[in-house]
Structures are given as C-alpha cells and as structure tokens.
Motif scaffolding. Sequence first.
Motif, PDB file in Angstrom:
ATOM      1  N   LYS A  51       0.791  -1.218   0.201  1.00  0.00           N
ATOM      2  CA  LYS A  51       0.121  -0.022   0.185  1.00  0.00           C
ATOM      3  C   LYS A  51       0.956   1.020   0.062  1.00  0.00           C
ATOM      4  N   ARG A  52       2.065   1.151   0.860  1.00  0.00           N
ATOM      5  CA  ARG A  52       2.948   2.397   0.682  1.00  0.00           C
ATOM      6  C   ARG A  52       3.366   2.547  -0.381  1.00  0.00           C
ATOM      7  N   ILE A  53       3.832   1.622  -1.276  1.00  0.00           N
ATOM      8  CA  ILE A  53       4.543   1.489  -2.435  1.00  0.00           C
ATOM      9  C   ILE A  53       3.611   2.128  -3.373  1.00  0.00           C
ATOM     10  N   GLN A  54       2.235   1.696  -3.470  1.00  0.00           N
ATOM     11  CA  GLN A  54       1.279   2.037  -4.576  1.00  0.00           C
ATOM     12  C   GLN A  54       0.818   3.491  -4.193  1.00  0.00           C
ATOM     13  N   ALA A  55       0.978   3.920  -2.918  1.00  0.00           N
ATOM     14  CA  ALA A  55       0.638   5.326  -2.627  1.00  0.00           C
ATOM     15  C   ALA A  55       1.998   6.185  -2.745  1.00  0.00           C
ATOM     16  N   LYS A  56       3.017   5.653  -3.431  1.00  0.00           N
ATOM     17  CA  LYS A  56       4.123   6.370  -3.658  1.00  0.00           C
ATOM     18  C   LYS A  56       4.872   7.290  -2.545  1.00  0.00           C
ATOM     19  N   GLU A  57       4.745   6.686  -1.341  1.00  0.00           N
ATOM     20  CA  GLU A  57       5.259   7.145  -0.439  1.00  0.00           C
ATOM     21  C   GLU A  57       6.720   6.764  -0.494  1.00  0.00           C
ATOM     22  N   GLN A  58       7.607   7.569   0.253  1.00  0.00           N
ATOM     23  CA  GLN A  58       8.931   7.430   0.040  1.00  0.00           C
ATOM     24  C   GLN A  58       9.322   5.995   0.424  1.00  0.00           C
ATOM     25  N   THR A  59      10.243   5.378  -0.264  1.00  0.00           N
ATOM     26  CA  THR A  59      10.709   3.951   0.252  1.00  0.00           C
ATOM     27  C   THR A  59      12.176   4.066  -0.320  1.00  0.00           C
TER      28      THR A  59
END
Length: 73
Positions: A51-59
Amino acid sequence: MLAIRLPEEIKARLETLAKRTGRSKTFYAREAILQHLDDLEDLYLAERAVKRIQAKEQTAGLDEVEARLGLAD
C-alpha cells in the motif's frame, strides 16, 4: 481468556481431533495460533508495504538500507 466463534464444520473437526488424540480443543487452537501467527504478521506487514509503494510514499532500496545500517561494502 479468549473466546473464538468457529463455523460448525471447523468446530466438529476440532472436537473429533481432540477426542481421537486425547488432547483438548484448546490445545489445538493454541497450537494453530502459535504456528501461524508469524505468517499472519508477515502478511500484514507485506500488505502495508504494498500500500505504501502504491501510494508512492518514500521507500528505500537495498543499497540505501545497507548504507544506513553500515552494511555496505
């Protein structure tokens, strides 16, 4: 104390297993939870990461994480 509602089919299977083996239903419920809790936690964490990756959160990539932890070559 933990109360669990189970479908009748599962409840019947658990009762049959307990009777056949001389162990309690609680024993098998506890064993199932202990054996699968790690998997459930891993699944939850993986779903959160997706979900974080799909939301384009910083990874961070592997190289960046290794560098932060002092593990880079």
